[in-house]
Scaffold this motif. Structure first.
Motif, PDB file in Angstrom:
ATOM      1  N   SER A   1       0.840  -1.177   0.080  1.00 44.73           N
ATOM      2  CA  SER A   1       0.115  -0.195  -0.073  1.00 44.73           C
ATOM      3  C   SER A   1       0.670   1.309   0.239  1.00 44.73           C
TER       4      SER A   1
ATOM      5  N   ASP B   1     -12.526   9.460   1.873  1.00 40.85           N
ATOM      6  CA  ASP B   1     -12.258  10.740   1.698  1.00 40.85           C
ATOM      7  C   ASP B   1     -11.614  10.926   0.057  1.00 40.85           C
ATOM      8  N   ALA B   2     -11.463   9.940  -0.437  1.00 41.05           N
ATOM      9  CA  ALA B   2     -10.991   9.901  -1.872  1.00 41.05           C
ATOM     10  C   ALA B   2     -12.072   9.128  -2.646  1.00 41.05           C
TER      11      ALA B   2
ATOM     12  N   ILE C   1      -9.024   2.224  -3.998  1.00 36.43           N
ATOM     13  CA  ILE C   1      -8.854   3.183  -2.967  1.00 36.43           C
ATOM     14  C   ILE C   1      -9.260   2.757  -1.662  1.00 36.43           C
ATOM     15  N   THR C   2      -8.803   3.027  -0.677  1.00 33.81           N
ATOM     16  CA  THR C   2      -9.065   2.633   0.658  1.00 33.81           C
ATOM     17  C   THR C   2      -9.714   3.377   1.672  1.00 33.81           C
ATOM     18  N   THR C   3     -10.238   4.680   1.241  1.00 37.09           N
ATOM     19  CA  THR C   3     -10.407   5.519   2.064  1.00 37.09           C
ATOM     20  C   THR C   3     -11.715   6.312   1.624  1.00 37.09           C
TER      21      THR C   3
ATOM     22  N   GLY D   1      -0.052   5.399   0.926  1.00 41.11           N
ATOM     23  CA  GLY D   1      -1.095   6.219   1.414  1.00 41.11           C
ATOM     24  C   GLY D   1      -2.396   5.788   1.262  1.00 41.11           C
ATOM     25  N   THR D   2      -3.608   6.008   0.196  1.00 43.01           N
ATOM     26  CA  THR D   2      -4.680   5.735   0.377  1.00 43.01           C
ATOM     27  C   THR D   2      -4.958   4.529  -0.754  1.00 43.01           C
TER      28      THR D   2
END
Length: 83
Positions: free
Chosen positions: A46, A69-70, A65-67, A48-49
């Motif tokens: 990984s 927020d994105a 994408i793991t968040t 960041g995100t």
């Protein structure tokens, strides 16, 4: 340096810190790419995100994408709530 999770075909998992895939192969398989392909089912790392996975037998890298927020879909703006 990245932390890779190496999922072997026999079901075991190993974590390894490496600069890149070539460094990982040097550390775990004495530089032999064929040993990586024969023994490993999946590589995961990984940044960041993002989470990346790769089957060593293929060149394709999958990314997720793991968040929340994105959010590329804008679901926060589609609610039916009135303010």
């Amino acid at each position: 340096m990245r932390e890779y999770e190496v999922f072997y075909k026999d079901g075991t998992t190993v974590n390894c810190n490496a600069a890149d895939k070539k460094d990982l192969v040097n550390q775990l398989f004495n530089g032999e790419e064929k040993a990586l392909i024969n023994k490993v089912k999946l590589l995961k790392w990984s940044t960041g995100t993002m989470v990346y996975t790769q089957d060593p037998a293929e060149e394709k890298i999958n990314a997720e994408i793991t968040t929340a927020d994105a959010n590329p879909y804008g679901w926060r703006n589609e609610s039916g709530l009135k303010r």
